[in-house]
Design a protein around this motif. Structure first.
Motif, PDB file in Angstrom:
ATOM      1  N   THR A  68       0.847  -1.201   0.000  1.00 18.75           N
ATOM      2  CA  THR A  68       0.000   0.000   0.000  1.00 18.75           C
ATOM      3  C   THR A  68       0.878   1.246   0.000  1.00 18.75           C
ATOM      4  O   THR A  68       0.663   2.177  -0.784  1.00 18.75           O
ATOM      5  CB  THR A  68      -0.928   0.006   1.229  1.00 18.75           C
ATOM      6  OG1 THR A  68      -1.748  -1.165   1.189  1.00 18.75           O
ATOM      7  CG2 THR A  68      -1.789   1.246   1.274  1.00 18.75           C
ATOM      8  N   VAL A  69       1.866   1.258   0.872  1.00 16.48           N
ATOM      9  CA  VAL A  69       2.793   2.392   0.942  1.00 16.48           C
ATOM     10  C   VAL A  69       3.542   2.540  -0.383  1.00 16.48           C
ATOM     11  O   VAL A  69       3.687   3.649  -0.907  1.00 16.48           O
ATOM     12  CB  VAL A  69       3.768   2.232   2.131  1.00 16.48           C
ATOM     13  CG1 VAL A  69       4.842   3.319   2.114  1.00 16.48           C
ATOM     14  CG2 VAL A  69       3.009   2.244   3.453  1.00 16.48           C
ATOM     15  N   ALA A  70       3.997   1.425  -0.951  1.00 12.01           N
ATOM     16  CA  ALA A  70       4.724   1.466  -2.221  1.00 12.01           C
ATOM     17  C   ALA A  70       3.852   2.013  -3.351  1.00 12.01           C
ATOM     18  O   ALA A  70       4.312   2.829  -4.159  1.00 12.01           O
ATOM     19  CB  ALA A  70       5.247   0.074  -2.569  1.00 12.01           C
ATOM     20  N   GLU A  71       2.595   1.578  -3.436  1.00 10.70           N
ATOM     21  CA  GLU A  71       1.674   2.103  -4.462  1.00 10.70           C
ATOM     22  C   GLU A  71       1.553   3.622  -4.335  1.00 10.70           C
ATOM     23  O   GLU A  71       1.648   4.344  -5.324  1.00 10.70           O
ATOM     24  CB  GLU A  71       0.277   1.479  -4.307  1.00 10.70           C
ATOM     25  CG  GLU A  71       0.171   0.032  -4.686  1.00 10.70           C
ATOM     26  CD  GLU A  71      -0.102  -0.214  -6.162  1.00 10.70           C
ATOM     27  OE1 GLU A  71      -0.454   0.735  -6.903  1.00 10.70           O
ATOM     28  OE2 GLU A  71       0.028  -1.386  -6.573  1.00 10.70           O
ATOM     29  N   ARG A  72       1.325   4.074  -3.115  1.00 10.13           N
ATOM     30  CA  ARG A  72       1.134   5.516  -2.906  1.00 10.13           C
ATOM     31  C   ARG A  72       2.412   6.305  -3.165  1.00 10.13           C
ATOM     32  O   ARG A  72       2.356   7.424  -3.659  1.00 10.13           O
ATOM     33  CB  ARG A  72       0.575   5.764  -1.510  1.00 10.13           C
ATOM     34  CG  ARG A  72      -0.873   5.309  -1.430  1.00 10.13           C
ATOM     35  CD  ARG A  72      -1.565   5.773  -0.196  1.00 10.13           C
ATOM     36  NE  ARG A  72      -3.000   5.541  -0.348  1.00 10.13           N
ATOM     37  CZ  ARG A  72      -3.765   4.996   0.574  1.00 10.13           C
ATOM     38  NH1 ARG A  72      -3.264   4.642   1.744  1.00 10.13           N
ATOM     39  NH2 ARG A  72      -5.047   4.811   0.343  1.00 10.13           N
ATOM     40  N   TYR A  73       3.534   5.737  -2.806  1.00  8.11           N
ATOM     41  CA  TYR A  73       4.792   6.431  -3.045  1.00  8.11           C
ATOM     42  C   TYR A  73       5.086   6.531  -4.547  1.00  8.11           C
ATOM     43  O   TYR A  73       5.284   7.613  -5.084  1.00  8.11           O
ATOM     44  CB  TYR A  73       5.959   5.740  -2.330  1.00  8.11           C
ATOM     45  CG  TYR A  73       7.269   6.440  -2.629  1.00  8.11           C
ATOM     46  CD1 TYR A  73       7.626   7.581  -1.920  1.00  8.11           C
ATOM     47  CD2 TYR A  73       8.104   5.989  -3.644  1.00  8.11           C
ATOM     48  CE1 TYR A  73       8.808   8.256  -2.211  1.00  8.11           C
ATOM     49  CE2 TYR A  73       9.286   6.657  -3.941  1.00  8.11           C
ATOM     50  CZ  TYR A  73       9.625   7.790  -3.233  1.00  8.11           C
ATOM     51  OH  TYR A  73      10.785   8.461  -3.540  1.00  8.11           O
ATOM     52  N   LEU A 131       5.931   1.496 -13.768  1.00  8.16           N
ATOM     53  CA  LEU A 131       5.109   0.294 -13.936  1.00  8.16           C
ATOM     54  C   LEU A 131       5.956  -0.975 -13.818  1.00  8.16           C
ATOM     55  O   LEU A 131       5.568  -1.923 -13.135  1.00  8.16           O
ATOM     56  CB  LEU A 131       4.396   0.313 -15.290  1.00  8.16           C
ATOM     57  CG  LEU A 131       3.165   1.185 -15.377  1.00  8.16           C
ATOM     58  CD1 LEU A 131       2.784   1.425 -16.831  1.00  8.16           C
ATOM     59  CD2 LEU A 131       2.011   0.550 -14.614  1.00  8.16           C
ATOM     60  N   ALA A 132       7.109  -0.988 -14.475  1.00  7.35           N
ATOM     61  CA  ALA A 132       7.977  -2.172 -14.404  1.00  7.35           C
ATOM     62  C   ALA A 132       8.467  -2.381 -12.975  1.00  7.35           C
ATOM     63  O   ALA A 132       8.474  -3.516 -12.474  1.00  7.35           O
ATOM     64  CB  ALA A 132       9.155  -2.009 -15.364  1.00  7.35           C
ATOM     65  N   HIS A 133       8.855  -1.295 -12.319  1.00  6.73           N
ATOM     66  CA  HIS A 133       9.339  -1.402 -10.943  1.00  6.73           C
ATOM     67  C   HIS A 133       8.248  -1.943 -10.016  1.00  6.73           C
ATOM     68  O   HIS A 133       8.496  -2.872  -9.237  1.00  6.73           O
ATOM     69  CB  HIS A 133       9.827  -0.043 -10.446  1.00  6.73           C
ATOM     70  CG  HIS A 133      10.184  -0.046  -9.004  1.00  6.73           C
ATOM     71  ND1 HIS A 133      11.309  -0.687  -8.518  1.00  6.73           N
ATOM     72  CD2 HIS A 133       9.558   0.470  -7.921  1.00  6.73           C
ATOM     73  CE1 HIS A 133      11.362  -0.554  -7.211  1.00  6.73           C
ATOM     74  NE2 HIS A 133      10.309   0.145  -6.818  1.00  6.73           N
ATOM     75  N   MET A 134       7.052  -1.384 -10.090  1.00  9.02           N
ATOM     76  CA  MET A 134       5.979  -1.819  -9.189  1.00  9.02           C
ATOM     77  C   MET A 134       5.471  -3.216  -9.522  1.00  9.02           C
ATOM     78  O   MET A 134       5.059  -3.951  -8.628  1.00  9.02           O
ATOM     79  CB  MET A 134       4.833  -0.807  -9.185  1.00  9.02           C
ATOM     80  CG  MET A 134       5.060   0.347  -8.234  1.00  9.02           C
ATOM     81  SD  MET A 134       5.391  -0.164  -6.516  1.00  9.02           S
ATOM     82  CE  MET A 134       3.860  -0.987  -6.082  1.00  9.02           C
ATOM     83  N   THR A 135       5.506  -3.594 -10.779  1.00  7.62           N
ATOM     84  CA  THR A 135       5.126  -4.968 -11.127  1.00  7.62           C
ATOM     85  C   THR A 135       6.138  -5.940 -10.542  1.00  7.62           C
ATOM     86  O   THR A 135       5.767  -6.952  -9.942  1.00  7.62           O
ATOM     87  CB  THR A 135       5.006  -5.130 -12.648  1.00  7.62           C
ATOM     88  OG1 THR A 135       4.024  -4.207 -13.142  1.00  7.62           O
ATOM     89  CG2 THR A 135       4.597  -6.545 -13.023  1.00  7.62           C
ATOM     90  N   GLY A 136       7.420  -5.622 -10.663  1.00  8.74           N
ATOM     91  CA  GLY A 136       8.452  -6.473 -10.075  1.00  8.74           C
ATOM     92  C   GLY A 136       8.356  -6.532  -8.564  1.00  8.74           C
ATOM     93  O   GLY A 136       8.462  -7.603  -7.954  1.00  8.74           O
ATOM     94  N   GLU A 137       8.163  -5.380  -7.937  1.00  9.23           N
ATOM     95  CA  GLU A 137       8.042  -5.311  -6.471  1.00  9.23           C
ATOM     96  C   GLU A 137       6.838  -6.126  -5.995  1.00  9.23           C
ATOM     97  O   GLU A 137       6.933  -6.915  -5.048  1.00  9.23           O
ATOM     98  CB  GLU A 137       7.887  -3.845  -6.054  1.00  9.23           C
ATOM     99  CG  GLU A 137       7.629  -3.624  -4.592  1.00  9.23           C
ATOM    100  CD  GLU A 137       8.883  -3.654  -3.729  1.00  9.23           C
ATOM    101  OE1 GLU A 137       8.734  -3.447  -2.508  1.00  9.23           O
ATOM    102  OE2 GLU A 137       9.973  -3.897  -4.253  1.00  9.23           O
ATOM    103  N   THR A 138       5.710  -5.949  -6.647  1.00  5.67           N
ATOM    104  CA  THR A 138       4.496  -6.651  -6.238  1.00  5.67           C
ATOM    105  C   THR A 138       4.619  -8.147  -6.497  1.00  5.67           C
ATOM    106  O   THR A 138       4.219  -8.961  -5.657  1.00  5.67           O
ATOM    107  CB  THR A 138       3.269  -6.060  -6.942  1.00  5.67           C
ATOM    108  OG1 THR A 138       3.240  -4.636  -6.704  1.00  5.67           O
ATOM    109  CG2 THR A 138       1.975  -6.670  -6.430  1.00  5.67           C
TER     110      THR A 138
END
Length: 164
Positions: A62-67, A137-144
């Protein structure tokens, strides 16, 4: 062991942004699915020395999405203090944590739609440079996806449920 939570990866290949969002949505759903039908105690149960729990993973994401989509990409949430830890804040209920993740995803999707162009630069700076929506997008897809894998293992330890 049979996989009880398996779903196919997206078959979407219509365009760069559409495909990237489809895969991000898929990995977000994988994380959410790992919390299905568990008690509050099970969601908060720490099963690894790092102190990570399923609910802690959801809070972190959640924090990562918002950041990344809010603060970094479009410049909202500028007054936030960003704690990317896996510790669930005191006094937060399971439903608050889960509802926050759903809300953060909706906010992120609106930010992605508002920016629209994968090559558009974020308003924020990371290591002194602005990155593109494509990179975020690539970063958050990898993180998630990485944390979805952690969630897979935690869920299997809790009740034997497997699958993506």
């Amino acid at each position: 062991m049979a996989e009880t939570q398996r779903q196919p990866v997206p078959r979407n290949d219509a365009g760069e942004l559409d495909t990237a969002v489809a895969f991000l949505t898929f990995v977000r759903q994988c994380v959410m699915k790992k919390t299905d039908d568990l008690s509050d105690e099970q969601l908060r149960r720490v099963l690894v020395p790092s102190g990570t729990s399923l609910l802690g993973l959801v809070h972190h994401l959640t924090v990562a999405e918002r950041y990344w989509f809010g603060h970094y990409l479009i410049g909202s949430f500028n007054d936030e203090e960003w704690d990317f830890g896996m510790t669930i804040p005191a006094g937060r209920t399971t439903s608050q944590i889960m509802d926050d993740y759903v809300a953060a995803i909706a906010e992120s999707d609106k930010a992605i739609e508002a920016v629209g162009d994968p090559s558009a630069l974020a308003v924020g700076s990371f290591d002194g440079e602005s990155r593109t929506l494509r990179w975020v997008l690539a970063h958050m897809t990898g993180e998630t996806a990485r944390h979805a894998g952690h969630a897979d293992i935690l869920r299997e330890q809790i009740d034997g449920t497997t699958g993506r």
